[in-house]
Design an enzyme around this catalytic site. Structure first.
Site, PDB file in Angstrom:
ATOM      1  N   SER A 126       0.834  -1.204   0.000  1.00 23.51           N
ATOM      2  CA  SER A 126       0.000   0.000   0.000  1.00 23.51           C
ATOM      3  C   SER A 126       0.873   1.261   0.000  1.00 23.51           C
ATOM      4  O   SER A 126       1.994   1.256   0.485  1.00 23.51           O
ATOM      5  CB  SER A 126      -0.900   0.020   1.236  1.00 23.51           C
TER       6      SER A 126
HETATM    7  N1  SAH Z   1      -0.821  -4.942   4.104  1.00 28.35           N
HETATM    8  C1  SAH Z   1      -0.116  -4.932   2.847  1.00 28.35           C
HETATM    9  C2  SAH Z   1      -1.080  -4.795   1.691  1.00 28.35           C
HETATM   10  C3  SAH Z   1      -0.961  -5.914   0.758  1.00 28.35           C
HETATM   11  S1  SAH Z   1      -2.110  -5.891  -0.593  1.00 28.35           S
HETATM   12  C4  SAH Z   1       0.918  -3.833   2.839  1.00 28.35           C
HETATM   13  O1  SAH Z   1       1.404  -3.456   3.867  1.00 28.35           O
HETATM   14  O2  SAH Z   1       1.304  -3.349   1.818  1.00 28.35           O
HETATM   15  C5  SAH Z   1      -3.438  -6.851   0.016  1.00 28.35           C
HETATM   16  C6  SAH Z   1      -3.143  -8.282   0.378  1.00 28.35           C
HETATM   17  O3  SAH Z   1      -4.380  -8.891   0.723  1.00 28.35           O
HETATM   18  C7  SAH Z   1      -2.563  -9.138  -0.763  1.00 28.35           C
HETATM   19  O4  SAH Z   1      -1.369  -9.708  -0.322  1.00 28.35           O
HETATM   20  C8  SAH Z   1      -3.640 -10.194  -1.010  1.00 28.35           C
HETATM   21  O5  SAH Z   1      -3.122 -11.459  -1.382  1.00 28.35           O
HETATM   22  C9  SAH Z   1      -4.334 -10.247   0.341  1.00 28.35           C
HETATM   23  N2  SAH Z   1      -5.700 -10.775   0.327  1.00 28.35           N
HETATM   24  C10 SAH Z   1      -6.642 -10.654  -0.655  1.00 28.35           C
HETATM   25  N3  SAH Z   1      -7.787 -11.271  -0.287  1.00 28.35           N
HETATM   26  C11 SAH Z   1      -7.564 -11.803   0.960  1.00 28.35           C
HETATM   27  C12 SAH Z   1      -8.351 -12.564   1.878  1.00 28.35           C
HETATM   28  N4  SAH Z   1      -9.619 -12.929   1.604  1.00 28.35           N
HETATM   29  N5  SAH Z   1      -7.796 -12.920   3.060  1.00 28.35           N
HETATM   30  C13 SAH Z   1      -6.509 -12.564   3.384  1.00 28.35           C
HETATM   31  N6  SAH Z   1      -5.722 -11.851   2.559  1.00 28.35           N
HETATM   32  C14 SAH Z   1      -6.232 -11.473   1.367  1.00 28.35           C
END
Ligand code: SAH
Length: 225
Positions: A75
């Site tokens: 993010s």
């Molecule tokens: N927190 C991260 C953001 C990653 S993007 C950061 O610091 O940058 C969002 C993440 O959510 C991805 O890795 C994706 O695989 C995960 N994701 C998507 N759907 C999900 C679900 N149902 N349960 C858990 N994780 C999920």
């Protein structure tokens, strides 16, 4: 396995982080504990590392969303700061994070002395981050390979819940796993943009809701991969 930076690099990146913090302050982030945490977490180490060196070092401290592998993104620093500020994290808070990804947001929460439980649905990202976070010093984190729609009933209730993927609706299981008095922050919307929803659990059955601005997240998908 993971890239190690030299001492000189460290000074350079510290300077870049200070500038990032000033940018976040200029964009309206005021919580000093959040800014301190962002100033500490080495964001340049979190990117997709297929070459043996972290890619994108130059961009690490620009306010951008960047790739972390498996089609996912880390993010924006502003988004991380905004969500963390709205959660009003206190040391010792038990926090559930949905969407571990590369673990950057997780590390920010850990720097704020939260007890973090984080779920990732993609096995490859889960495996990588489970090695990586302890490797750079974040040893107390509890990471789970699972589906964020279900949460972690075995570890509930939580003081705070943060969802870092765009959800089509607010999963009821997450509302159930929030303590009374607790806060959940979750971006809602299935298109290109999501609205940031912040709900405070006032009583067992009632919530106060605020919607604060539009953001862009990767979708929150059902089931594990
Ligand atoms: N927190 C991260 C953001 C990653 S993007 C950061 O610091 O940058 C969002 C993440 O959510 C991805 O890795 C994706 O695989 C995960 N994701 C998507 N759907 C999900 C679900 N149902 N349960 C858990 N994780 C999920």
């Amino acid at each position: 396995m993971f890239y190690k930076v030299s001492k000189e690099d460290e000074y350079l990146f510290q300077g870049k982080r200070k500038r990032l913090v000033e940018q976040l302050r200029a964009k309206g982030i005021t919580n000093q504990a959040v800014l301190n945490a962002i100033e500490k977490v080495p964001r340049h180490l979190f990117f997709d590392d297929t070459t043996g060196r972290p890619a994108l070092l130059d961009h690490a401290y620009s306010d951008k969303a960047l790739p972390i592998g498996a089609g996912q993104t880390i993010s924006h620093p502003f988004t991380v700061a905004f969500q963390t500020e709205k959660l009003d994290i206190k040391p010792g808070d038990k926090v559930l994070e949905i969407g571990t990804g590369c673990g950057y947001q997780t590390a920010v929460l850990l720097e704020m002395k939260a007890k973090v439980f984080s779920i990732e649905r993609q096995k490859s990202l889960y495996d990588k981050t489970k090695l990586f976070l302890p490797y750079i010093g974040y040893k107390s984190v509890r990471l789970f390979y699972g589906d964020g729609y279900v949460g972690l009933p075995q570890h509930a209730p939580f003081d705070k819940i943060i969802v870092t993927a765009g959800a089509p609706y607010i999963p009821n299981d997450l509302l159930v796993q929030l303590k009374t008095g607790g806060i959940i922050i979750i971006p809602i919307g299935e298109g290109d943009e999501q609205e940031m929803n912040i709900l405070k659990k006032v009583t067992d059955q009632s919530f106060e809701k605020q919607i604060l601005g539009k953001f862009k997240f990767v979708p929150m998908l059902q089931n594990k991969v």
